[in-house]
Design a protein around this motif. Structure first.
Motif, mmCIF file in Angstrom:
data_model
loop_
_atom_site.group_PDB
_atom_site.id
_atom_site.type_symbol
_atom_site.label_atom_id
_atom_site.label_comp_id
_atom_site.label_asym_id
_atom_site.label_seq_id
_atom_site.Cartn_x
_atom_site.Cartn_y
_atom_site.Cartn_z
ATOM 1 N N ARG A 87 2.055 5.928 10.748
ATOM 2 C CA ARG A 87 2.179 4.837 11.728
ATOM 3 C C ARG A 87 3.584 4.240 11.757
ATOM 4 O O ARG A 87 3.992 3.660 12.751
ATOM 5 N N SER A 128 -8.538 9.890 0.341
ATOM 6 C CA SER A 128 -8.742 8.741 1.213
ATOM 7 C C SER A 128 -8.105 7.488 0.600
ATOM 8 O O SER A 128 -8.273 7.217 -0.596
ATOM 9 N N GLY A 129 -7.351 6.764 1.404
ATOM 10 C CA GLY A 129 -6.740 5.524 0.931
ATOM 11 C C GLY A 129 -5.394 5.721 0.248
ATOM 12 O O GLY A 129 -4.797 4.769 -0.252
ATOM 13 N N SER A 130 -4.889 6.960 0.241
ATOM 14 C CA SER A 130 -3.620 7.202 -0.469
ATOM 15 C C SER A 130 -2.401 6.777 0.352
ATOM 16 O O SER A 130 -1.275 6.795 -0.146
ATOM 17 N N GLY A 131 -2.603 6.449 1.634
ATOM 18 C CA GLY A 131 -1.486 5.916 2.427
ATOM 19 C C GLY A 131 -0.971 6.867 3.505
ATOM 20 O O GLY A 131 0.081 6.620 4.094
ATOM 21 N N LYS A 132 -1.730 7.923 3.795
ATOM 22 C CA LYS A 132 -1.265 8.930 4.767
ATOM 23 C C LYS A 132 -1.079 8.315 6.156
ATOM 24 O O LYS A 132 -0.034 8.464 6.781
ATOM 25 N N SER A 133 -2.125 7.622 6.634
ATOM 26 C CA SER A 133 -2.034 7.043 7.986
ATOM 27 C C SER A 133 -0.966 5.958 8.021
ATOM 28 O O SER A 133 -0.230 5.833 9.003
ATOM 29 N N SER A 134 -0.880 5.176 6.953
ATOM 30 C CA SER A 134 0.121 4.094 6.914
ATOM 31 C C SER A 134 1.518 4.675 7.072
ATOM 32 O O SER A 134 2.363 4.104 7.774
ATOM 33 N N ARG A 186 0.806 -1.227 0.000
ATOM 34 C CA ARG A 186 0.000 0.000 0.000
ATOM 35 C C ARG A 186 0.832 1.267 0.000
ATOM 36 O O ARG A 186 0.332 2.335 -0.302
ATOM 37 N N GLU A 239 -5.127 13.879 10.072
ATOM 38 C CA GLU A 239 -6.375 14.579 9.717
ATOM 39 C C GLU A 239 -7.099 15.119 10.958
ATOM 40 O O GLU A 239 -8.252 14.762 11.212
HETATM 41 N N1 LIG Z 1 -4.616 -2.558 8.949
HETATM 42 C C1 LIG Z 1 -4.852 -2.621 7.647
HETATM 43 N N2 LIG Z 1 -5.062 -3.809 7.046
HETATM 44 C C2 LIG Z 1 -5.277 -3.888 5.707
HETATM 45 N N3 LIG Z 1 -5.292 -2.825 4.878
HETATM 46 C C3 LIG Z 1 -5.095 -1.610 5.424
HETATM 47 C C4 LIG Z 1 -4.878 -1.435 6.832
HETATM 48 N N4 LIG Z 1 -4.716 -0.108 7.068
HETATM 49 C C5 LIG Z 1 -4.833 0.510 5.881
HETATM 50 N N5 LIG Z 1 -5.054 -0.379 4.890
HETATM 51 C C6 LIG Z 1 -5.214 -0.080 3.447
HETATM 52 O O1 LIG Z 1 -4.077 0.660 3.023
HETATM 53 C C7 LIG Z 1 -4.470 1.704 2.118
HETATM 54 C C8 LIG Z 1 -4.002 3.031 2.667
HETATM 55 O O2 LIG Z 1 -4.757 3.281 3.864
HETATM 56 P P1 LIG Z 1 -4.436 4.514 4.805
HETATM 57 O O3 LIG Z 1 -5.371 4.432 5.962
HETATM 58 O O4 LIG Z 1 -2.994 4.573 5.062
HETATM 59 O O5 LIG Z 1 -4.845 5.740 3.836
HETATM 60 P P2 LIG Z 1 -5.248 7.222 4.204
HETATM 61 O O6 LIG Z 1 -4.701 8.071 3.126
HETATM 62 O O7 LIG Z 1 -4.832 7.527 5.603
HETATM 63 O O8 LIG Z 1 -6.825 7.155 4.110
HETATM 64 P P3 LIG Z 1 -7.939 7.896 5.026
HETATM 65 O O9 LIG Z 1 -7.767 9.340 4.747
HETATM 66 O O10 LIG Z 1 -9.227 7.351 4.513
HETATM 67 O O11 LIG Z 1 -7.640 7.502 6.442
HETATM 68 C C9 LIG Z 1 -5.979 1.608 1.980
HETATM 69 O O12 LIG Z 1 -6.261 0.883 0.806
HETATM 70 C C10 LIG Z 1 -6.404 0.833 3.212
HETATM 71 O O13 LIG Z 1 -7.567 0.078 2.952
#
Ligand SMILES: Nc1ncnc2c1ncn2[C@@H]1O[C@H](COP(=O)(O)OP(=O)(O)OP(=O)(O)O)[C@@H](O)[C@H]1O
Length: 287
Positions: free
Chosen positions: A51, A42-48, A22, A179
């Motif tokens: 973390r 959303s889903g672009s990987g910001k939280s990942s 991801r 966020e």
């Molecule tokens: N614990 C997890 N297990 C499986 N997939 C995950 C997990 N956490 C995130 N993902 C996937 O990784 C990708 C990136 O998610 P992430 O939460 O990092 O994005 P984001 O930019 O923070 O989104 P948002 O703004 O919606 O929180 C998404 O496709 C999400 O479904």
């Protein structure tokens, strides 16, 4: 560590959930002090990405990380799961989540808890530090008469300020906010943004947002995430003045970039000119 060492050095970072990747090959330096924003939908990987910076990915069982992250020149990948180093790391790199999540305890206890654990303060010292910290986030005036009240009785914006106070009480070097305003009204958003601008003068602030206007208002440096890739990373004014990448134009949207330019970016990316409904709705929402 020299004074010019970046706060974080991220080298070829990949994040996998199970077998699915991801986050892809992110390499970036995050400078000391000021505000760095990671902007993406959303889903672009910001939280990942966030973390990884304080090892909270350890809390998920199916996550695998490749690459290196250095904090003040020290490689975090050398830290073992649940080690003392990781506990200390999470104090040095505080985190505030999207959804206000105070402990289900009193307002006072939300700030005092970490202080008691970390410094072993007694009542009088605790009272002083709780007051100072609540003053610092601008909450003291509102809560000083009701410190023993349950934190969940506060309004959402006040709960988020309390979470900020809880993190700040431990005197972190870095404050990460995922966020932090996306669920708040404009007045609470303004209060938090103003506070972060002041804090950014004395510590490193890392913010994620899906709102380009917030990145433009707040950040000294902005990185754009698109489908897990860091497509640009530049001083914010440069990014908004003249982006180098069509994916950035997509993320910044028509209001900031002009419909024509965005339409061209859409064609280049997707081979068609029609703006997906969700992108259009996203722009309505962003102020
Ligand atoms: N614990 C997890 N297990 C499986 N997939 C995950 C997990 N956490 C995130 N993902 C996937 O990784 C990708 C990136 O998610 P992430 O939460 O990092 O994005 P984001 O930019 O923070 O989104 P948002 O703004 O919606 O929180 C998404 O496709 C999400 O479904």
């Amino acid at each position: 560590m020299s004074r010019t060492t970046p706060q974080f050095e991220i080298r070829d970072l990949n994040v996998f959930y199970g077998r699915t990747q991801r986050v892809f090959h992110v390499s970036v330096d995050i400078e000391r002090y000021g505000i760095t924003a990671f902007l993406g939908s959303s889903g672009s990987g910001k939280s990942s990405l966030l973390r990884v910076l304080n090892h909270t990915y350890d809390l998920f069982s199916d996550v695998r990380i490749e690459g290196n992250v250095l904090l003040d020149g020290e490689d975090l990948s050398l830290y073992g799961r649940n080690s003392t180093e990781i506990m200390l790391l999470r104090q040095r790199v505080g985190m505030v989540c999207q959804c206000p999540n105070p402990f289900p305890r009193s307002i006072y206890e939300n700030v005092a808890y970490g202080l008691r654990l970390r410094y072993g303060y007694r009542k009088r010292q605790l009272d002083e530090r709780v007051e100072q910290t609540l003053q610092r986030v601008g909450l003291w005036h509102n809560v000083k008469e009701r410190l023993t009240q349950h934190a969940l009785h506060l309004a959402a914006g006040q709960q988020q300020l309390l979470c900020l106070a809880r993190a700040l009480a431990l005197e972190p070097d870095v404050l990460m906010l995922d966020e932090p305003c996306s669920l708040l009204d404009p007045a609470a958003t303004y209060q938090i943004e103003t506070l972060l601008q002041t804090l950014g003068q004395e510590m490193t602030i890392i913010l994620t947002t899906s709102n380009p206007y917030q990145a433009r208002r707040m950040a000294d440096t902005t990185g754009v995430l698109f489908d897990g890739q860091l497509v640009e990373y530049a001083p914010t004014y440069c990014l908004f003045l003249e982006s180098q990448d069509v994916r950035t134009v997509m993320v910044l949207g028509t209001n900031l970039y002009g419909a024509e330019r965005k339409s061209a970016a859409m064609t280049e990316l997707f081979g068609k000119t029609q703006v997906p409904v969700l992108v259009a709705i996203g722009e309505e929402r962003m102020q």
